[in-house]
Design a protein around this motif. Sequence first.
Motif, mmCIF file in Angstrom:
data_model
loop_
_atom_site.group_PDB
_atom_site.id
_atom_site.type_symbol
_atom_site.label_atom_id
_atom_site.label_comp_id
_atom_site.label_asym_id
_atom_site.label_seq_id
_atom_site.Cartn_x
_atom_site.Cartn_y
_atom_site.Cartn_z
ATOM 1 N N LYS A 29 0.939 -1.275 0.063
ATOM 2 C CA LYS A 29 -0.084 0.082 0.066
ATOM 3 C C LYS A 29 0.899 1.162 -0.054
ATOM 4 C CE LYS A 29 -4.103 -1.759 2.199
ATOM 5 N NZ LYS A 29 -5.015 -1.938 3.432
ATOM 6 N N GLY A 30 0.279 2.262 -0.579
ATOM 7 C CA GLY A 30 1.040 3.588 -0.543
ATOM 8 C C GLY A 30 2.078 3.572 -1.516
ATOM 9 N N ILE A 33 8.273 3.388 -3.183
ATOM 10 C CA ILE A 33 9.752 3.986 -3.121
ATOM 11 C C ILE A 33 9.715 4.449 -1.329
ATOM 12 C CG2 ILE A 33 8.879 6.243 -3.686
ATOM 13 C CD1 ILE A 33 12.479 4.924 -3.939
ATOM 14 N N SER A 34 8.630 4.856 -0.863
ATOM 15 C CA SER A 34 8.484 5.272 0.524
ATOM 16 C C SER A 34 8.780 4.240 1.455
ATOM 17 C CB SER A 34 7.202 6.259 0.735
ATOM 18 O OG SER A 34 7.140 7.278 0.177
ATOM 19 N N ASN A 35 8.011 3.154 1.150
ATOM 20 C CA ASN A 35 8.378 1.923 1.824
ATOM 21 C C ASN A 35 9.674 1.462 1.906
ATOM 22 O OD1 ASN A 35 5.491 2.341 2.539
ATOM 23 N ND2 ASN A 35 4.818 0.738 0.676
ATOM 24 N N ARG A 36 10.358 1.398 0.595
ATOM 25 C CA ARG A 36 11.572 0.883 0.257
ATOM 26 C C ARG A 36 12.568 1.749 1.387
ATOM 27 N NH1 ARG A 36 11.047 -2.589 -4.123
ATOM 28 N NH2 ARG A 36 9.368 -3.861 -3.611
ATOM 29 N N ILE A 37 12.423 2.939 1.241
ATOM 30 C CA ILE A 37 13.409 3.741 2.008
ATOM 31 C C ILE A 37 13.185 3.778 3.411
ATOM 32 C CG2 ILE A 37 14.130 6.227 2.424
ATOM 33 C CD1 ILE A 37 12.992 6.910 -0.385
ATOM 34 N N GLN A 222 -0.467 3.035 9.432
ATOM 35 C CA GLN A 222 -1.770 3.303 9.800
ATOM 36 C C GLN A 222 -2.306 4.413 9.249
ATOM 37 O OE1 GLN A 222 -2.397 6.022 13.071
ATOM 38 N NE2 GLN A 222 -3.806 4.695 13.952
ATOM 39 N N GLN A 223 -1.737 5.344 8.266
ATOM 40 C CA GLN A 223 -2.285 6.212 7.590
ATOM 41 C C GLN A 223 -1.965 6.408 6.157
ATOM 42 O OE1 GLN A 223 -1.005 10.475 9.838
ATOM 43 N NE2 GLN A 223 -2.140 9.698 11.657
ATOM 44 N N PRO A 224 -2.456 5.562 5.414
ATOM 45 C CA PRO A 224 -2.484 5.557 3.924
ATOM 46 C C PRO A 224 -2.611 6.977 3.449
ATOM 47 C CG PRO A 224 -4.536 4.417 4.453
ATOM 48 C CD PRO A 224 -3.651 4.837 5.980
ATOM 49 N N GLU A 225 -3.398 7.864 3.978
ATOM 50 C CA GLU A 225 -3.718 9.138 3.469
ATOM 51 C C GLU A 225 -2.296 9.784 3.129
ATOM 52 O OE1 GLU A 225 -4.824 8.401 6.460
ATOM 53 O OE2 GLU A 225 -6.758 8.475 6.494
#
Length: 360
Positions: A29-30, A33-37, A222-225
Motif C-alpha cells: 500500500k502507498g 519507494i517510500s516503503n523501501r526507503i 496506519q495512515q495511508p492518506e
Amino acid sequence: MNLALINLLAILTAILLSIFSVFSFNFKKGKTISNRILAAFLFANAMYLIDFSLFAIQKITGLPLHWFSGIGSTFGFLFGPTLYLYICSLTEKDFHFRLFHLFHFLVFAIVFVLVFFRIAIPLIYIYSALHLQTTPYMVACIVVLLQYRKRIKDYFSSIEKLNLTWMLYVVGAFFFMWMVDLVDFILQDLRLITQHEEAYFIFISLLINFFFAILIFYKALQQPEIFKVGSNVEKAQKYEQSRLTESEKKEYLERLEQFFIIKKPFLNPEITIAEVASELNVHSKYLSQAINESLGKNFYDFINSYRIEEAKRQLKNNSDSKKTVLEVLYESGFNSKSAFNSAFKKHTGFTPTEFKKQHS
C-alpha cells in the motif's frame, strides 16, 4: 544500571526493527519507494544496534560474529540520509530515486569500506563524523516538514490527517536521542562520567529508539492518506512566473465568493482546492494565487473563515440553544475539535464556549 538490561533492550529493539524493515519493504500500500526507503532506515538502525550488543549476542547464540565488529556501526551514517529521503518521498510530488541521491550515501560508503578492510581509524573520528553528519540532516528533515505543512494549506481544507505531525515528533525524538549520545560521547571522552553513569545515558537513548521505532512503523502503515498527499502537493508556488492579471484575480474571487454563498462547499470537511477549481472551471494554481495574493490567505484559512461565520451564526441562534458546540463544529464543516477551537479562537478571539455564553 544493569548491563544485561541494556543489552536486552538493544537486542529486542534490533529484532523489532529487522521485522519492521522486512514488512515495510514488502508492504504494497502507498508509495513503494517510500516503503523501501523506510525499510532501509529501519534496517540500518537494526545493524547499528546489533553491533552495539555484538558481544552479548555472541555469548547468547555461540556464533562467531567477531568479524561484524565495527561494521554495524557504519550503518549509523545511513540514519540521516534515509530519514531525510523518506520524508522527501512523502512530501514531494512524483518523488523518484535519482542518480544524484547517491551522494547522500557517499560518507557511508567510504567509512564502510575503511572499516570492512580493517583500515585503522580512531573511534573518536568515526563518532565525531557521525554526529557532524546526522545533525544537519535532522535540521533539514524539520525544515522540509515545516515547509510541507505550510504548503498543504494551499490545497486542503482539512489537514489534520495530512500534516505529518507525528513525523515531527519522530524526528524530534530521534534528534534528542542523538544529542543524548553526543553528550555521553563527549563526557566519556573527557572522562567526566563513570561507567555506571554512562549506562544511564545509553539506556535513555535505547529506550527512545525503542518507542520511536514502534511509532514510525505504526504511523507509516496506519495512515495511508500520507502516501497520496505527495502526489497532489507541488513544491513552492512560483507566482512571479504566472501570467495571471489583476482583473483575472478579481474575477476568480468574485466567482469563488458567489459559489461559496450559494453552494456552501465549505460544509464539506474534505473539500480541496482542486474540487473547487473544477467547479469554477479555473486552474487550481491560479485560484490559489488569487486567494494568496489578493486576500493574503491560503485556501485553508479562506475556507475556515466561512466555516467560522457559519458556526457563529449557529451559536448565536436562540432557536438552536440546545445544540452543543460539538454539533456546531460538524455542521459548519469541521471534522476536528482541535482544528475548530484553534480556528474559532484565531478568527474571533474567543473559544466557541465563551462565544456561545456571550450570545445566549
